[in-house]
Design a protein around this motif. Structure first.
Motif, PDB file in Angstrom:
ATOM      1  N   GLU A 151       0.807  -1.256  -0.107  1.00 20.12           N
ATOM      2  CA  GLU A 151       0.016   0.094  -0.144  1.00 20.12           C
ATOM      3  C   GLU A 151       0.694   1.149  -0.016  1.00 20.12           C
ATOM      4  N   ILE A 152       0.700   2.315  -0.721  1.00 21.27           N
ATOM      5  CA  ILE A 152       1.499   3.338  -1.009  1.00 21.27           C
ATOM      6  C   ILE A 152       0.596   4.745  -0.807  1.00 21.27           C
ATOM      7  N   ASP A 153       1.182   5.513  -0.034  1.00 24.50           N
ATOM      8  CA  ASP A 153       0.393   6.930   0.141  1.00 24.50           C
ATOM      9  C   ASP A 153       0.900   7.738  -0.849  1.00 24.50           C
ATOM     10  N   GLU A 154      -0.104   8.141  -1.962  1.00 26.43           N
ATOM     11  CA  GLU A 154       0.353   8.823  -2.862  1.00 26.43           C
ATOM     12  C   GLU A 154      -0.448  10.524  -2.877  1.00 26.43           C
ATOM     13  N   SER A 155      -0.615  10.935  -1.392  1.00 23.57           N
ATOM     14  CA  SER A 155      -1.359  12.230  -1.182  1.00 23.57           C
ATOM     15  C   SER A 155      -0.444  13.428  -1.968  1.00 23.57           C
ATOM     16  N   LEU A 156       0.896  13.358  -1.814  1.00 24.44           N
ATOM     17  CA  LEU A 156       1.696  14.313  -2.496  1.00 24.44           C
ATOM     18  C   LEU A 156       1.522  14.655  -3.852  1.00 24.44           C
ATOM     19  N   LEU A 157       1.040  13.428  -4.576  1.00 32.30           N
ATOM     20  CA  LEU A 157       0.740  13.414  -5.849  1.00 32.30           C
ATOM     21  C   LEU A 157      -0.675  13.751  -6.339  1.00 32.30           C
ATOM     22  N   THR A 158      -1.409  12.988  -5.463  1.00 30.28           N
ATOM     23  CA  THR A 158      -2.937  13.162  -6.222  1.00 30.28           C
ATOM     24  C   THR A 158      -3.878  13.568  -5.171  1.00 30.28           C
ATOM     25  N   GLY A 159      -3.348  14.160  -3.997  1.00 26.64           N
ATOM     26  CA  GLY A 159      -4.030  14.815  -3.106  1.00 26.64           C
ATOM     27  C   GLY A 159      -5.219  13.963  -2.069  1.00 26.64           C
ATOM     28  N   GLU A 160      -5.044  12.509  -2.235  1.00 28.49           N
ATOM     29  CA  GLU A 160      -5.771  11.682  -1.608  1.00 28.49           C
ATOM     30  C   GLU A 160      -5.172  11.157  -0.165  1.00 28.49           C
ATOM     31  N   SER A 161      -5.871  11.339   0.969  1.00 30.32           N
ATOM     32  CA  SER A 161      -5.118  10.949   2.182  1.00 30.32           C
ATOM     33  C   SER A 161      -4.912   9.415   2.491  1.00 30.32           C
ATOM     34  N   LEU A 162      -5.918   8.651   1.734  1.00 32.77           N
ATOM     35  CA  LEU A 162      -5.952   7.223   1.818  1.00 32.77           C
ATOM     36  C   LEU A 162      -4.850   6.521   1.100  1.00 32.77           C
ATOM     37  N   ALA A 163      -4.029   5.526   1.660  1.00 38.06           N
ATOM     38  CA  ALA A 163      -3.122   4.809   0.828  1.00 38.06           C
ATOM     39  C   ALA A 163      -3.917   3.806  -0.327  1.00 38.06           C
ATOM     40  N   VAL A 164      -3.091   3.686  -1.244  1.00 32.29           N
ATOM     41  CA  VAL A 164      -3.778   2.895  -2.243  1.00 32.29           C
ATOM     42  C   VAL A 164      -2.815   1.594  -2.382  1.00 32.29           C
ATOM     43  N   GLY A 165      -3.785   0.479  -2.562  1.00 36.50           N
ATOM     44  CA  GLY A 165      -3.195  -0.794  -2.701  1.00 36.50           C
ATOM     45  C   GLY A 165      -2.829  -1.087  -4.007  1.00 36.50           C
ATOM     46  N   LYS A 166      -1.460  -1.898  -4.126  1.00 37.94           N
ATOM     47  CA  LYS A 166      -0.803  -2.062  -5.303  1.00 37.94           C
ATOM     48  C   LYS A 166      -0.522  -3.340  -5.555  1.00 37.94           C
ATOM     49  N   GLN A 167      -0.960  -3.864  -6.997  1.00 35.50           N
ATOM     50  CA  GLN A 167      -0.713  -5.314  -7.211  1.00 35.50           C
ATOM     51  C   GLN A 167       0.465  -5.261  -8.322  1.00 35.50           C
ATOM     52  N   ALA A 168       0.916  -6.556  -8.845  1.00 39.32           N
ATOM     53  CA  ALA A 168       1.783  -6.576  -9.741  1.00 39.32           C
ATOM     54  C   ALA A 168       1.507  -6.116 -11.204  1.00 39.32           C
ATOM     55  N   GLU A 169       2.308  -5.441 -11.878  1.00 41.52           N
ATOM     56  CA  GLU A 169       1.913  -4.821 -13.135  1.00 41.52           C
ATOM     57  C   GLU A 169       1.732  -3.387 -13.044  1.00 41.52           C
ATOM     58  N   ALA A 170       1.275  -2.856 -11.577  1.00 47.11           N
ATOM     59  CA  ALA A 170       0.764  -1.575 -11.336  1.00 47.11           C
ATOM     60  C   ALA A 170       1.863  -0.856 -11.290  1.00 47.11           C
ATOM     61  N   MET A 171       1.921   0.703 -11.236  1.00 48.50           N
ATOM     62  CA  MET A 171       2.873   1.742 -11.088  1.00 48.50           C
ATOM     63  C   MET A 171       2.760   2.320  -9.900  1.00 48.50           C
ATOM     64  N   ALA A 172       4.138   2.557  -9.268  1.00 48.33           N
ATOM     65  CA  ALA A 172       4.519   3.133  -8.114  1.00 48.33           C
ATOM     66  C   ALA A 172       5.136   4.413  -8.663  1.00 48.33           C
ATOM     67  N   PHE A 173       4.809   5.605  -7.979  1.00 44.80           N
ATOM     68  CA  PHE A 173       5.348   6.866  -8.731  1.00 44.80           C
ATOM     69  C   PHE A 173       6.331   7.436  -7.689  1.00 44.80           C
ATOM     70  N   SER A 174       7.153   8.036  -8.209  1.00 44.77           N
ATOM     71  CA  SER A 174       8.149   8.994  -7.629  1.00 44.77           C
ATOM     72  C   SER A 174       7.592   9.899  -6.641  1.00 44.77           C
ATOM     73  N   GLY A 175       8.428   9.873  -5.252  1.00 44.81           N
ATOM     74  CA  GLY A 175       7.920  10.875  -4.150  1.00 44.81           C
ATOM     75  C   GLY A 175       7.052  10.369  -3.595  1.00 44.81           C
ATOM     76  N   THR A 176       6.019   9.159  -3.689  1.00 48.41           N
ATOM     77  CA  THR A 176       5.167   8.555  -2.868  1.00 48.41           C
ATOM     78  C   THR A 176       5.917   7.634  -1.754  1.00 48.41           C
ATOM     79  N   LEU A 177       5.103   7.409  -0.852  1.00 45.55           N
ATOM     80  CA  LEU A 177       5.612   6.694   0.410  1.00 45.55           C
ATOM     81  C   LEU A 177       4.892   5.287   0.632  1.00 45.55           C
ATOM     82  N   VAL A 178       5.669   4.182   0.713  1.00 42.99           N
ATOM     83  CA  VAL A 178       5.335   2.874   1.065  1.00 42.99           C
ATOM     84  C   VAL A 178       4.970   2.871   2.588  1.00 42.99           C
ATOM     85  N   VAL A 179       3.523   2.523   2.695  1.00 42.46           N
ATOM     86  CA  VAL A 179       3.011   2.436   4.182  1.00 42.46           C
ATOM     87  C   VAL A 179       2.870   1.120   4.645  1.00 42.46           C
ATOM     88  N   ARG A 180       2.810   0.267   3.585  1.00 38.10           N
ATOM     89  CA  ARG A 180       2.510  -1.389   4.322  1.00 38.10           C
ATOM     90  C   ARG A 180       2.998  -2.410   3.096  1.00 38.10           C
TER      91      ARG A 180
END
Length: 843
Positions: A151-180
């Motif tokens: 799960e990655i916190d993308e709030s600095l990029l998207t503005g959403e405060s909730l972490a986003v779940g990630k699966q294989a083939e998904a993108m993780a973006f520069s500057g975001t934070l791994v929370v789980r």
């Protein structure tokens, strides 16, 4: 024991050293382009190129050519002071930004030559195998090859405060934070080619508005300077041809030129802006562009991001709900009723022991603050952790008290539907639960169900479904509002500033936060709504909408531009990369210092060092005060030069000997210059400063009513002086005595004009406000200088003065008091006329 997530697949060998060098040469370092830190020499060079400072230095050079070394020295002293303040402020800005940039630079764990290596983020190259672990800041754009509960916190990029779940083939973006969890991915973009970098690159195409005040003041300085030179030349020629004494004519021309040369205008603007940046820095607001100071006072709309700006950008337990309908809104620093304690304790038991996930952190924090110590459970240990699975969106912890053969405690939390499945709730029970979930979600909360059961040891994930869990209740979590925000927004509303919230979060969350903050709006618009409107329709909707949700970065920029096109003066606050383009496009961009990204800070004109939204209100208050004080100083300058120029011209009109020479003008400038640069700059704000509408963006500092009022003040003083001189001439006073009387009356006039222009208040009580220490110093200094002049014969001889009688001194003081009284009595009428002029300009 706390079981770690399954190991990620990082068995690939990664890049070799030769491949890394080749790709570093091809793509360059993994950095978003930004302005390099400026050296001290470069900062000084930029400060010296300021137009107003150049005019100040030019005026000092003119006085030096005229032989007036004293006035030249004074001007150069002010220039040096302004340079010093500006250099100190700019140097401090560079140090703070460099420190913030260092804090925001991530490190990265990569696989190279078959080995894990921890390297600086700037050394990551395209093709690197990047290992993501809990707590890591993602150093580049990565396509995931594998992920485990990631799960990655993308709030600095998207503005959403909730972490986003990630699966294989998904993108993780520069500057975001791994929370789980953890994951492995291949780097596909670095530096300016990442999503963050592309947003930063768009900033180069956005040009900030030119500072209006500097252009307006520069024009007035040029016109006044040209006019002063023409009048001085005319006086010299007229004096020479009419009287034949060309030396006296030349001195008269110099005197009138000195009287009319507007060197105080650049003094005021440069000094006030430099001191303004210093004063605003004391409110924990860093000024990166001084032009923003003059704009703060005219801001009509404050566009603010939600996450990290209005809210604290971390989750907190906000509400608890028990089966049967009991609910509780959790307040800070308040006790937790006993009936709700088992629910919060079960939530803690279902969370990670050493949490990094924002929701788990919030639950642990609430448990620590609200639950009593339970020493009976301290010997329990975590025996097994069951993570989230696609078929069961819940996590479960299995606890054991260490006794042989004892039952285990299973604590589960997750999606309410998943918990309802574990608890085998009836249809009516599920309906009751879902109704509560909807009510909590409408308040902007993330809702989790909680359940527990005591059972034997479980080894397989599927065994969880064989047990009948007991439904403990629901726990609602939210990103809490900053405590200072409601009061700050109330002050904005009182000041005529409309607050608009623009966020990438969900509409329900946005509406809830807006309601708690006190942001009023007749409607809410989403990104989809905006995309469906053309610019004209959007402009119409913007006039009645203060809440915008699910907004994309390019839509934030479009909103700011639409507001500007509608005639609004826009301030934009934010901390994320997604805010950077709109920060730069706004009239005043305000970035968060602690949580803000480097891109956002580079784009902004102001940086909040403590991330407090309430500091914006303090900055706006100071901005209004600075502009008001500039206007007061300019009014005084116009008014003060009328009697000085008049007394320089009066002998020519009445056939009198020259009363004021260059030395007298220089002495008078010693009153005017400190008054402009010190007294008015240090003046406190008027009481109603935050209870009036912002000034119109098109309102001129040198408006016609303001100039006429200033000229009237000076003309009133000049008329009284002329009458007094005529009476003195009829009494055949000697020229030295007449000159001393005229000079004394002129000094008293200047002091009366200073006191009259300190405040727009017509109250006589405002004249007794002695909080301005600079004013007390100036008044004391003038009294000492005047005493030295009149008590010491050498001083009177140099100035061509005679000693005045007590009656004459009393008459001069009486004249100053009457002038001040008349100006105070006229203020209500003048203030009404100025307000009507401002209202007509706005309409």
């Amino acid at each position: 024991m706390d079981v770690a997530p399954a190991p990620v697949d990082d068995r690939r060998t990664g890049l070799g050293d030769e491949q890394v060098r080749e790709r570093q040469a091809r793509y360059g370092p993994n950095e978003i382009p930004h302005r390099d830190q400026r050296s001290l020499a470069r900062i000084i060079g930029e400060v010296l190129r300021e137009p107003m400072l150049a005019l100040l230095l030019a005026a000092g050079f003119v006085y030096l050519l005229l032989g007036d070394r004293l006035e030249a020295a004074i001007l150069l002293l002010f220039a040096t002071f302004s340079v010093a303040i500006s250099v100190i402020q700019e140097t401090r800005s560079e140090r703070v930004l460099a420190a913030l940039r260092d804090l925001s630079s991530p490190r990265a764990l990569v696989v190279r030559n078959g080995e894990r290596r921890r390297i600086p983020g700037r050394e990551v190259v395209v093709g690197d195998m990047l290992i993501l672990e809990q707590g890591d800041r993602v150093a580049a754009d990565v396509q995931l090859c594998s992920a485990t509960e990631l799960e990655i916190d993308e709030s600095l990029l998207t503005g959403e405060s909730l972490a986003v779940g990630k699966q294989a083939e998904a993108m993780a973006f520069s500057g975001t934070l791994v929370v789980r969890g953890s994951g492995v991915g291949s780097v596909v973009a670095i530096g300016g080619r990442t999503e963050i970098g592309q947003i930063g690159g768009h900033l180069a195409n956005i040009r900030p508005d030119a500072p209006r005040l500097r252009k307006e003041t520069g024009l007035i300085v040029k016109l006044a300077g040209i006019g002063g030179i023409l009048i001085a030349a005319s006086v010299t020629l007229a004096y020479g041809f009419l009287r034949g004494g060309w030396l006296d004519a030349f001195l008269a021309g110099i005197a009138i030129g000195m009287a009319m040369l507007p060197e105080e205008f650049p003094v005021v603007l440069v000094t006030f802006m430099a001191m303004g940046a210093w004063r605003i820095s004391k409110a924990n607001v860093l000024t990166r562009r001084a032009a923003a100071i003059e704009t703060l006072g005219s801001v009509t709309i404050l566009c603010t991001d939600k996450t990290g700006t209005l809210t604290e950008n971390h989750m907190a337990v906000a509400a608890l709900w028990l089966p049967g309908g009991q609910n509780l809104t959790v307040e800070r620093n308040q006790g937790l009723p006993t009936v709700f304690q088992p629910l919060l304790r079960a939530s803690q038991q279902a969370s990670e022991i050493d949490p990094a996930d924002p929701m788990d952190i919030a639950i642990h924090t609430a448990a620590t603050d609200l639950l009593p110590d339970n020493r009976g459970e301290q010997h329990w240990r975590l025996e097994r952790h069951f993570g989230i699975r696609p078929d069961l969106l819940a996590t479960t912890n299995m606890w054991h008290d260490g006794e042989p053969g004892a039952e285990r405690l299973l604590a589960a939390k997750g999606a309410p539907e998943a918990i309802a499945r574990l608890c085998r709730l009836s249809v009516s029970e599920q309906s009751e639960m879902l109704q509560a979930v909807e009510q909590m979600a409408a308040r902007g909360m993330r809702v989790l169900g909680v359940a527990t059961v005591r059972a034997g040891a479980i080894d397989d994930y599927t065994d969880l479904l064989d047990h009948d869990f007991a439904f403990a209740g629901l726990i609602g979590l939210a990103d809490p509002l900053r405590p200072s925000v409601p009061e700050a927004i109330r002050q904005c509303r009182n000041a005529g500033i409309r607050v608009v919230m623009i966020t990438g979060d969900h509409a329900a969350t946005a509406r809830s936060i807006a309601a708690d903050a006190g942001i009023e709006s007749t409607s809410l618009m989403t990104g989809q709504d905006i995309a469906a409107l053309d610019d004209t329709e959007l402009g119409n909707r913007l006039r009645v909408t203060n809440i915008f949700a699910r907004i994309m970065p390019e839509q934030k920029l479009r909103l700011v531009r639409a507001l500007k096109a509608d005639g609004e003066v826009v301030a934009m606050t934010g901390d994320g990369v997604n805010d950077a383009p709109s920060l730069k496009a706004a009239h005043v961009g305000i970035a968060m210092g602690k949580r803000g990204t480097d891109v956002a800070r580079e784009a902004a004109a102001l940086v909040l060092l403590d991330d407090e939204f309430s500091a914006i209100v303090r900055a706006i208050r100071l901005g209004r005060r600075i502009y008001d004080n500039i206007r007061k100083a300019m009014e005084f300058i116009f008014a003060a030069h009328v009697p000085i120029a008049g007394l320089a011209l009066l002998p020519l009109l009445f056939g009198l000997p020259m009363l004021l020479g260059p030395i007298h003008i220089a002495l008078l400038e010693m009153v005017i210059d400190p008054a402009c640069a010190l007294v008015f700059e240090a003046e406190e704000e008027d009481d109603e400063i935050m209870h009036r509408r912002p000034r119109h963006p098109e309102a001129r500092l040198f408006s016609l009513p303001m100039v006429l009022w200033s000229i009237f003040q000076g003309g009133l003083a000049m008329g009284a002086l002329t009458l007094g001189i005529i009476i003195a001439v009829q009494q055949n006073l000697p020229v030295p005595e007449l000159r001393a009387l005229a000079f004394s009356a002129l000094v008293i006039s200047l002091l009366a004009l200073i006191l009259a222009n300190r405040s727009s208040s017509a109250s006589l009580r405002s004249l007794l406000d002695y909080r301005n220490k600079a004013l007390m110093i100036i008044l004391g200094g003038v009294m000492i200088v005047m005493l030295v002049i009149y008590l010491f014969e050498p001083a009177r001889s140099i100035l061509g003065f005679a000693k005045l009688s007590v009656i004459q001194i009393g008459a001069v003081l009486g004249y100053g008091f009457i002038l001040l009284l008349v100006l105070q009595l006229l203020k209500p009428l003048v203030n009404r006329l100025l307000q009507e002029t401002g209202s007509s300009a706005r309409n």
